[in-house]
Write a protein that holds these residues in place. Structure first.
Motif, mmCIF file in Angstrom:
data_model
loop_
_atom_site.group_PDB
_atom_site.id
_atom_site.type_symbol
_atom_site.label_atom_id
_atom_site.label_comp_id
_atom_site.label_asym_id
_atom_site.label_seq_id
_atom_site.Cartn_x
_atom_site.Cartn_y
_atom_site.Cartn_z
ATOM 1 N N GLY A 7 61.101 114.321 30.524
ATOM 2 C CA GLY A 7 61.825 114.811 30.841
ATOM 3 C C GLY A 7 63.184 114.587 30.025
ATOM 4 N N LEU A 8 63.002 113.080 29.687
ATOM 5 C CA LEU A 8 64.012 112.887 28.299
ATOM 6 C C LEU A 8 64.124 113.193 27.177
ATOM 7 C CD1 LEU A 8 64.256 108.913 29.037
ATOM 8 C CD2 LEU A 8 66.193 110.908 29.654
ATOM 9 N N PHE A 9 63.141 114.109 26.719
ATOM 10 C CA PHE A 9 62.833 114.894 25.636
ATOM 11 C C PHE A 9 63.232 116.048 26.226
ATOM 12 C CE2 PHE A 9 60.107 117.400 23.302
ATOM 13 C CZ PHE A 9 60.122 116.799 22.151
ATOM 14 N N ILE A 10 63.127 116.525 27.175
ATOM 15 C CA ILE A 10 62.780 117.726 27.383
ATOM 16 C C ILE A 10 64.878 117.598 27.021
ATOM 17 C CG2 ILE A 10 63.306 119.479 28.877
ATOM 18 C CD1 ILE A 10 60.926 118.625 30.561
ATOM 19 N N VAL A 11 65.405 116.976 27.389
ATOM 20 C CA VAL A 11 66.934 117.361 27.318
ATOM 21 C C VAL A 11 67.480 117.026 25.925
ATOM 22 C CG1 VAL A 11 68.922 115.844 27.653
ATOM 23 C CG2 VAL A 11 66.905 115.928 29.400
ATOM 24 N N TRP A 12 66.587 116.257 24.980
ATOM 25 C CA TRP A 12 67.317 116.246 23.557
ATOM 26 C C TRP A 12 66.308 117.106 23.094
ATOM 27 C CZ3 TRP A 12 64.036 115.915 19.458
ATOM 28 C CH2 TRP A 12 64.909 115.290 17.958
ATOM 29 N N HIS A 13 65.608 117.456 23.429
ATOM 30 C CA HIS A 13 65.012 119.353 22.590
ATOM 31 C C HIS A 13 65.552 119.599 22.830
ATOM 32 C CE1 HIS A 13 62.096 120.436 20.382
ATOM 33 N NE2 HIS A 13 61.328 121.336 20.931
ATOM 34 N N ILE A 14 66.128 120.436 23.976
ATOM 35 C CA ILE A 14 67.384 121.681 24.477
ATOM 36 C C ILE A 14 68.386 121.606 23.600
ATOM 37 C CG2 ILE A 14 67.950 123.073 25.873
ATOM 38 C CD1 ILE A 14 65.880 122.036 27.978
ATOM 39 N N LEU A 15 68.811 120.335 23.378
ATOM 40 C CA LEU A 15 70.322 119.822 23.119
ATOM 41 C C LEU A 15 69.891 120.325 21.435
ATOM 42 C CD1 LEU A 15 71.447 116.989 24.864
ATOM 43 C CD2 LEU A 15 72.442 119.762 25.171
ATOM 44 N N THR B 138 73.575 121.239 19.954
ATOM 45 C CA THR B 138 74.612 120.197 20.422
ATOM 46 C C THR B 138 74.348 119.172 18.919
ATOM 47 O OG1 THR B 138 74.599 121.348 22.757
ATOM 48 C CG2 THR B 138 75.178 119.016 21.740
ATOM 49 N N VAL B 139 73.742 118.627 19.661
ATOM 50 C CA VAL B 139 72.652 117.607 19.089
ATOM 51 C C VAL B 139 71.627 117.515 17.660
ATOM 52 C CG1 VAL B 139 72.894 115.373 20.838
ATOM 53 C CG2 VAL B 139 70.984 116.511 20.464
ATOM 54 N N HIS B 140 72.138 118.602 16.895
ATOM 55 C CA HIS B 140 71.782 118.928 16.081
ATOM 56 C C HIS B 140 71.973 118.224 14.938
ATOM 57 C CE1 HIS B 140 68.695 121.180 13.647
ATOM 58 N NE2 HIS B 140 69.560 121.520 13.168
ATOM 59 N N PRO B 141 71.148 117.484 13.409
ATOM 60 C CA PRO B 141 71.656 116.888 12.391
ATOM 61 C C PRO B 141 72.205 118.015 11.619
ATOM 62 C CG PRO B 141 68.955 117.010 12.478
ATOM 63 C CD PRO B 141 69.529 117.322 14.258
ATOM 64 N N TRP C 291 64.618 110.257 10.039
ATOM 65 C CA TRP C 291 63.619 109.751 10.568
ATOM 66 C C TRP C 291 63.392 109.542 12.102
ATOM 67 C CZ3 TRP C 291 65.191 105.856 14.228
ATOM 68 C CH2 TRP C 291 66.000 104.900 14.109
ATOM 69 N N TYR C 292 64.926 109.405 13.280
ATOM 70 C CA TYR C 292 65.011 109.564 14.696
ATOM 71 C C TYR C 292 64.390 110.684 14.874
ATOM 72 C CZ TYR C 292 69.010 112.021 13.693
ATOM 73 O OH TYR C 292 70.659 112.630 13.739
ATOM 74 N N GLY C 293 64.223 112.319 14.230
ATOM 75 C CA GLY C 293 63.746 113.319 14.906
ATOM 76 C C GLY C 293 62.579 112.991 14.809
ATOM 77 N N ASN C 294 61.623 112.534 13.925
ATOM 78 C CA ASN C 294 60.073 112.217 14.072
ATOM 79 C C ASN C 294 59.843 111.179 15.207
ATOM 80 O OD1 ASN C 294 59.458 113.998 11.464
ATOM 81 N ND2 ASN C 294 60.526 112.886 10.523
ATOM 82 N N VAL C 295 60.620 110.104 15.300
ATOM 83 C CA VAL C 295 60.126 108.905 15.726
ATOM 84 C C VAL C 295 59.949 109.632 17.489
ATOM 85 C CG1 VAL C 295 60.549 107.153 16.913
ATOM 86 C CG2 VAL C 295 60.921 107.322 14.447
ATOM 87 N N VAL C 296 61.041 110.455 17.528
ATOM 88 C CA VAL C 296 61.502 110.754 19.835
ATOM 89 C C VAL C 296 60.237 112.128 20.314
ATOM 90 C CG1 VAL C 296 63.082 112.198 21.233
ATOM 91 C CG2 VAL C 296 64.124 110.214 19.755
ATOM 92 N N TYR C 297 59.855 112.263 18.771
ATOM 93 C CA TYR C 297 59.270 114.123 18.780
ATOM 94 C C TYR C 297 57.658 113.705 18.999
ATOM 95 C CZ TYR C 297 57.138 118.719 18.425
ATOM 96 O OH TYR C 297 57.126 120.342 18.799
ATOM 97 N N ILE C 298 57.204 112.417 17.391
ATOM 98 C CA ILE C 298 55.864 112.063 18.334
ATOM 99 C C ILE C 298 55.647 111.302 19.655
ATOM 100 C CG2 ILE C 298 54.021 110.695 16.717
ATOM 101 C CD1 ILE C 298 55.663 111.624 14.216
#
Length: 223
Positions: free
Chosen positions: A120-128, A134-137, A156-163
């Motif tokens: 659920g938290l990932f979906i929010v981050w992924h959309i943003l 909104t939070v794109h690096p 690095w954090y994009g990979n960690v969160v996604y994986i």
């Protein structure tokens, strides 16, 4: 009648199963779409544009895409609500923990609730990150998913969160698909082995398919 069905445990489990299957179908299609990144920027960028023109001229620009989004939002809300209410009902029925864990209870079964929260938290981050930017690096570019994906997985954090989220998804699908089959009456003693095999294979394919994208960026295959 609808209220009576919803108030029952069987009704909530049915809603959870059907909404889960709707999301599973979307995940399979989404994974296939993501893998287009390995065919180059033109392929996946064209795919992003095509998603917004599906159904034209009968459907207006982006109408089909928004219809899919609405269905997915309804499915996510229904799934999360039924899961939460079933969890609360289970806690009320057994307020004290079992002395021993149930025999044969898998890691995926024990972590279904936390897996759902992570997703659920990932979906929010992924959309943003990749839908609204909104939070794109990097410098977010509308209808340019190739560059946006490379930007995200160059951190690095994009990979960690996604994986981490994808691994949680794999466990969730592995147990959830088999549970949905039982709820909808598809499962039986003679079919349980086949259903568990299908659930395991599909969970593995989804995990590998989604993880392949950040791995491709990290290894320079996609750049």
């Amino acid at each position: 009648m609808a209220r009576t069905v919803w108030d029952s445990t069987v009704g909530k489990k049915t809603v959870m199963a059907v909404s889960g299957l709707v999301m599973l179908l979307y995940l399979v299609a989404h994974m296939i779409g993501n893998l287009k990144i390995f065919f180059g920027p033109e392929e996946i960028n064209h795919y992003a544009h095509w998603l917004r023109t599906v159904g034209e001229p009968f459907m207006h620009y982006e109408w089909t895409l928004w219809l899919i989004r609405v269905v997915l939002v309804v499915a996510v809300v229904a799934h999360a609500t039924s899961a939460y209410q079933l969890s609360r009902r289970d806690i009320r029925a057994r307020p004290t923990k079992y002395a021993n864990r149930k025999a044969g209870r898998s890691f995926a079964t024990r972590t279904m609730r936390w897996g759902g929260v992570i997703l659920g938290l990932f979906i929010v981050w992924h959309i943003l990150d990749l839908t609204t930017g909104t939070v794109h690096p990097g410098g977010y570019e509308h209808l340019h998913p190739y560059q946006n994906i490379v930007d995200t997985f160059s951190t690095w954090y994009g990979n960690v969160v996604y994986i981490v989220a994808v691994v949680a998804l794999g466990f969730h699908v592995r147990h959830g698909l088999w549970s949905a089959a039982q709820t909808l009456g598809v499962g039986s003693r003679s079919r349980d082995r086949a259903l568990k095999t299908v659930a395991n294979v599909l969970a593995l394919l989804l995990t590998a398919g989604f993880v392949a994208v950040p791995v491709g960026v990290m290894t320079g295959v996609v750049s």
